[in-house]
Design a protein around this motif. Structure first.
Motif, short mmCIF file in Angstrom:
data_model
loop_
_atom_site.label_atom_id
_atom_site.label_comp_id
_atom_site.label_asym_id
_atom_site.label_seq_id
_atom_site.Cartn_x
_atom_site.Cartn_y
_atom_site.Cartn_z
N LYS A 89 57.73 -22.11 26.96
CA LYS A 89 58.54 -22.74 25.67
C LYS A 89 58.81 -21.37 25.00
O LYS A 89 58.52 -20.29 25.39
N PRO A 90 59.73 -21.54 24.08
CA PRO A 90 60.30 -20.16 23.39
C PRO A 90 59.37 -19.51 22.76
O PRO A 90 59.51 -18.24 22.70
N GLU A 91 58.40 -20.16 22.41
CA GLU A 91 57.37 -19.24 21.77
C GLU A 91 56.36 -18.40 22.74
O GLU A 91 55.47 -17.72 22.44
N ASP A 92 56.70 -18.73 24.07
CA ASP A 92 56.20 -17.87 25.07
C ASP A 92 56.53 -16.46 25.27
O ASP A 92 56.42 -15.52 25.82
N THR A 93 58.08 -16.48 24.34
CA THR A 93 58.51 -15.05 24.40
C THR A 93 57.93 -13.94 23.87
O THR A 93 57.36 -13.96 22.81
N ALA A 94 57.73 -13.05 24.70
CA ALA A 94 56.86 -11.77 24.42
C ALA A 94 57.02 -10.53 25.22
O ALA A 94 57.61 -10.84 26.37
N VAL A 95 56.36 -9.44 25.08
CA VAL A 95 56.30 -8.43 26.09
C VAL A 95 54.84 -8.92 26.83
O VAL A 95 54.10 -8.66 26.08
N TYR A 96 54.80 -9.05 28.13
CA TYR A 96 53.59 -8.92 28.85
C TYR A 96 52.99 -7.90 29.38
O TYR A 96 53.64 -7.11 30.13
N TYR A 97 51.83 -7.58 29.00
CA TYR A 97 51.31 -6.16 29.68
C TYR A 97 50.07 -6.58 30.26
O TYR A 97 49.17 -7.38 30.46
N CYS A 98 49.96 -6.04 31.47
CA CYS A 98 48.84 -6.06 32.42
C CYS A 98 47.80 -5.16 32.13
O CYS A 98 48.02 -4.12 31.66
N ASN A 99 46.51 -5.55 32.31
CA ASN A 99 45.41 -4.72 32.00
C ASN A 99 44.27 -4.94 33.16
O ASN A 99 44.10 -5.91 33.34
N ALA A 100 43.59 -3.71 33.31
CA ALA A 100 42.68 -3.87 34.25
C ALA A 100 41.62 -2.75 33.98
O ALA A 100 41.84 -1.76 33.37
N ARG A 101 40.30 -3.16 33.95
CA ARG A 101 39.12 -2.36 34.20
C ARG A 101 38.83 -1.80 35.44
O ARG A 101 38.47 -2.51 36.42
N ILE A 102 39.47 -0.62 35.73
CA ILE A 102 39.06 0.15 37.03
C ILE A 102 38.16 1.45 36.98
O ILE A 102 38.44 2.10 35.99
N ASN A 103 37.50 1.55 37.85
CA ASN A 103 36.55 2.50 37.84
C ASN A 103 35.61 2.52 36.35
O ASN A 103 35.44 3.79 36.09
N LEU A 104 35.54 1.53 35.82
CA LEU A 104 34.72 1.68 34.68
C LEU A 104 35.70 2.07 33.50
O LEU A 104 35.17 2.39 32.35
N HIS A 105 37.04 2.19 33.52
CA HIS A 105 37.87 2.50 32.58
C HIS A 105 39.02 1.58 32.35
O HIS A 105 39.24 0.89 33.48
N ASP A 106 39.70 1.45 31.21
CA ASP A 106 40.64 0.60 31.10
C ASP A 106 42.23 0.99 31.27
O ASP A 106 42.32 2.36 30.91
N TYR A 107 42.94 0.26 32.05
CA TYR A 107 44.31 0.89 32.21
C TYR A 107 45.50 -0.19 31.84
O TYR A 107 45.18 -1.41 31.71
N TRP A 108 46.53 0.14 31.43
CA TRP A 108 47.43 -0.65 30.97
C TRP A 108 48.69 -0.57 31.72
O TRP A 108 49.22 0.58 31.95
#
Length: 118
Positions: A89-108
């Motif tokens: 939908k048009p309202e899905d328009t956005a910047v999409y970011y990947c996020n991960a918890r790796i080695n007990l730390h957050d990465y983007w």
């Protein structure tokens, strides 16, 4: 160092589909969770979907606005997370970011633009 590399964003018409990918690489000892967030202009960043590995199964969580339309999956061997987006939908328009918890730390990830035209 750990890197998250995203792909699959772009321009699509309403009702169409896109598949986002995010691959983690680097000195990875463990991946606790991976997921997707998005942020539209003037809005707060919100959870799209996440997947967490439990003792014997993966657990998933979806934002209310995408339930029934999006599906998250994860390849634990490749350390890659996917987001299948259907009925966009048009309202899905956005910047999409990947996020991960790796080695007990957050990465983007760097973010990838998804634009849905009407």
């Amino acid at each position: 160092q750990v890197r998250l590399v995203e792909s699959g964003g772009g321009l699509v018409q309403a009702g169409g589909s896109l598949r986002l990918s995010c691959a983690a690489s680097g000195s990875i000892f463990s991946v606790n969770a991976m997921g997707w967030y998005r942020q539209a202009p003037g809005k707060q960043r919100e959870l799209v979907a996440s997947i967490t590995r439990g003792d014997s199964a993966a657990y998933v969580d979806y934002g209310d606005s995408v339930k029934g339309r999006f599906a998250i999956s994860r390849d634990n061997i490749k350390n890659t997370v996917y987001l299948q987006m259907n009925s966009l939908k048009p309202e899905d328009t956005a910047v999409y970011y990947c996020n991960a918890r790796i080695n007990l730390h957050d990465y983007w990830g760097q973010g990838t633009q998804v634009t849905v035209s009407s």
